[in-house]
Design a protein around this motif. Structure first.
Motif, short mmCIF file in Angstrom:
data_model
loop_
_atom_site.label_atom_id
_atom_site.label_comp_id
_atom_site.label_asym_id
_atom_site.label_seq_id
_atom_site.Cartn_x
_atom_site.Cartn_y
_atom_site.Cartn_z
N ARG A 176 0.82 -1.21 0.00
CA ARG A 176 0.00 0.00 0.00
C ARG A 176 0.86 1.27 0.00
NH1 ARG A 176 -2.30 1.06 6.16
NH2 ARG A 176 -0.28 0.98 7.23
N ASN A 177 2.14 1.11 0.35
CA ASN A 177 3.04 2.27 0.39
C ASN A 177 3.55 2.69 -0.98
OD1 ASN A 177 3.62 2.76 3.48
ND2 ASN A 177 3.62 0.55 3.19
N PHE A 178 3.32 1.87 -2.00
CA PHE A 178 3.78 2.21 -3.34
C PHE A 178 2.81 3.21 -3.97
CE2 PHE A 178 6.20 -1.85 -3.12
CZ PHE A 178 7.46 -1.30 -3.35
N THR A 179 2.89 4.43 -3.49
CA THR A 179 2.10 5.52 -4.04
C THR A 179 3.04 6.66 -4.41
OG1 THR A 179 1.74 6.48 -1.84
CG2 THR A 179 0.08 4.93 -2.65
N GLY A 180 2.62 7.48 -5.36
CA GLY A 180 3.43 8.63 -5.75
C GLY A 180 4.80 8.21 -6.24
N SER A 181 5.84 8.78 -5.62
CA SER A 181 7.22 8.53 -6.06
C SER A 181 7.91 7.39 -5.30
CB SER A 181 8.05 9.81 -5.89
OG SER A 181 8.09 10.20 -4.52
N THR A 182 7.18 6.69 -4.45
CA THR A 182 7.78 5.64 -3.63
C THR A 182 8.28 4.47 -4.48
OG1 THR A 182 6.38 6.19 -1.74
CG2 THR A 182 7.43 4.03 -1.73
N GLU A 183 9.54 4.11 -4.28
CA GLU A 183 10.14 2.96 -4.98
C GLU A 183 10.70 1.92 -4.02
OE1 GLU A 183 12.14 4.38 -9.01
OE2 GLU A 183 12.79 5.66 -7.33
N ILE A 184 10.86 2.29 -2.75
CA ILE A 184 11.40 1.39 -1.74
C ILE A 184 10.52 1.46 -0.50
CG2 ILE A 184 13.36 0.89 -0.22
CD1 ILE A 184 15.19 2.20 -2.28
N VAL A 185 10.19 0.30 0.07
CA VAL A 185 9.43 0.24 1.32
C VAL A 185 10.24 -0.58 2.32
CG1 VAL A 185 7.28 -0.40 2.45
CG2 VAL A 185 7.24 0.35 0.06
N LEU A 186 10.57 0.03 3.45
CA LEU A 186 11.34 -0.64 4.49
C LEU A 186 10.39 -1.19 5.55
CD1 LEU A 186 14.14 2.06 4.96
CD2 LEU A 186 14.11 0.11 3.39
N GLY A 187 10.38 -2.51 5.68
CA GLY A 187 9.56 -3.15 6.70
C GLY A 187 10.39 -3.48 7.92
N TYR A 188 9.79 -4.27 8.81
CA TYR A 188 10.46 -4.62 10.06
C TYR A 188 10.31 -6.11 10.31
CZ TYR A 188 11.10 -5.08 15.13
OH TYR A 188 11.50 -5.49 16.37
N SER A 189 11.37 -6.73 10.81
CA SER A 189 11.37 -8.17 11.05
C SER A 189 11.96 -8.49 12.42
CB SER A 189 12.17 -8.89 9.95
OG SER A 189 12.17 -10.28 10.16
N PRO A 190 11.11 -8.67 13.44
CA PRO A 190 11.60 -9.02 14.77
C PRO A 190 11.97 -10.49 14.86
CG PRO A 190 9.22 -8.92 14.79
CD PRO A 190 9.64 -8.52 13.41
N TYR A 191 12.84 -10.80 15.81
CA TYR A 191 13.18 -12.19 16.08
C TYR A 191 12.29 -12.74 17.19
CZ TYR A 191 17.43 -12.17 13.24
OH TYR A 191 18.31 -12.11 12.19
#
Length: 372
Positions: free
Chosen positions: A153-168
């Motif tokens: 859903r973050n791929f809007t406008g000029s967005t080309e990279i989305v940084l997520g989070y991965s907990p252990y």
């Protein structure tokens, strides 16, 4: 002489303390106060999820269904079976019969050509049918079936990279607490700096970017010789203040299996830190100053105690920094599913910075690392 030493150390103590407050309240507080933007019926673009695996039969069997069964209209899962010698190929063949959206790319071992993960990732990207790419690992499982939707859903406008989070995952023991605390600090930095307009890295266990960006930036060509860095070096070279977004909703987290022994964990960290040498110079200076200011703060504190400085003043400064951390970091720890670690801040904050310093020195001399 003692008086000059005392003044010099005290000045360094004050400067490092102020720098630490800057990181807490100017940089990290952005993440503490961050709220995900209200969702406005996002366009559900087709997505290719890419997973590279080498001898990961059991982990894929356990985690792949949760990825293949995401609540999303149009997506495929590309699994790159990278020279596995276990029964991965048979398991994927069987699973392909049940999941038509599973695509398998097989790499066979070559006697003279040895490759790392970046080669496997590149083949996965080339095999992907869609522009939006989402990456994770074989030992990872999404927190919910909304992971794919929330990331894309973050791929809007000029967005080309989305940084997520991965907990252990939370397990018993000191090593697990250290792993989770280090993961928190890593996420604290890369997510906060992304919000500050200076993204410098991402984690391949939960990260997305455009296929066109990969080829526009010539993939991993500039750092193919470095075994690690298919995630953080790619972001470091291609992220800008305008093309990068973050996604930290709990349903978008991707849980990972932690290393069980300290030796395994150290080897993993050495591999990751080795890529840091190829970061942009301003990012290396930025991160080095943060670590150096914390190390100097603790060294000066210990030195001033040895010089019989006013104990109440040292305690006041130490407590002011600690309380500031608790106020800001407690919110972030809760957002990142690590709320239990807030009570370990005084212990692990001290351990973390000296431990990172030691590992950074080791990476200067350690030349050979590998993916699997």
């Amino acid at each position: 002489m003692v008086g000059f030493l005392y003044i010099s150390v005290f000045v360094l103590f004050q400067v490092s303390f102020l720098l630490q407050l800057y990181y807490i309240f100017v940089v990290h507080r952005r993440l503490a106060s961050y709220r995900s933007p209200a969702e406005k019926a996002p366009v559900l673009h087709p997505v290719s999820i890419i997973i590279c695996a080498r001898n990961e039969e059991l982990k894929l069997q356990k985690n792949l269904p949760a990825i293949l069964e995401q609540d999303y209209r149009d997506f495929e899962v590309v699994v790159v079976n990278d020279c596995s010698v276990d029964e991965t190929h048979l398991m994927l063949l069987e699973m392909s019969g049940r999941y038509p959206n599973l695509k398998v790319v097989t790499i066979n071992e070559h006697k003279r050509f040895k490759h790392g993960k970046k080669f496997a990732v590149t083949l996965g990207i080339k095999a992907a049918s869609h522009e939006n790419l989402l990456f994770t690992d074989a030992d990872c499982v999404p927190a919910s079936d909304q992971w794919l939707r929330l990331m894309q859903r973050n791929f809007t406008g000029s967005t080309e990279i989305v940084l997520g989070y991965s907990p252990y995952e939370k397990l018993a023991g000191f090593v697990n607490k250290l792993i989770r605390f280090e993961t928190f600090y890593t996420a604290l930095n890369y997510l906060s700096y992304a919000l500050s307009g200076d993204p410098y890295m991402g984690v391949g266990r939960n990260m997305a970017y455009k296929k066109s960006l990969f080829f526009k930036g010539k993939g991993f060509a500039s750092h193919m010789h470095i075994p690690s860095g298919d995630d953080d070096l790619f972001v470091n070279q291609n992220a800008t203040p305008f093309n990068t977004a973050i996604e930290i909703e709990p349903e978008a987290h991707v849980w990972s299996e932690p290393k069980r022994t300290f030796t395994e964990y150290i080897n993993q960290k050495l591999r990751h830190l080795g890529a840091g040498k190829a970061y942009k110079h301003r990012h290396k200076r930025m991160l080095s100053l943060q670590v150096a200011s914390a190390v100097i703060f603790y060294l000066c504190l210990i030195t001033l105690i040895g010089l019989n400085a006013q104990w109440w003043l040292l305690l006041a400064v130490f407590m002011l920094r600690l309380v500031s951390q608790v106020i800001v970091y407690k919110k972030i720890l809760t957002k990142l599913n690590y709320a239990d670690l807030v009570w370990w801040l005084p212990v692990f904050d001290f351990i973390y910075y000296f431990y990172i310093l030691a590992l950074s020195i080791v990476t200067l001399f350690k030349k050979r690392v590998q993916w699997k």
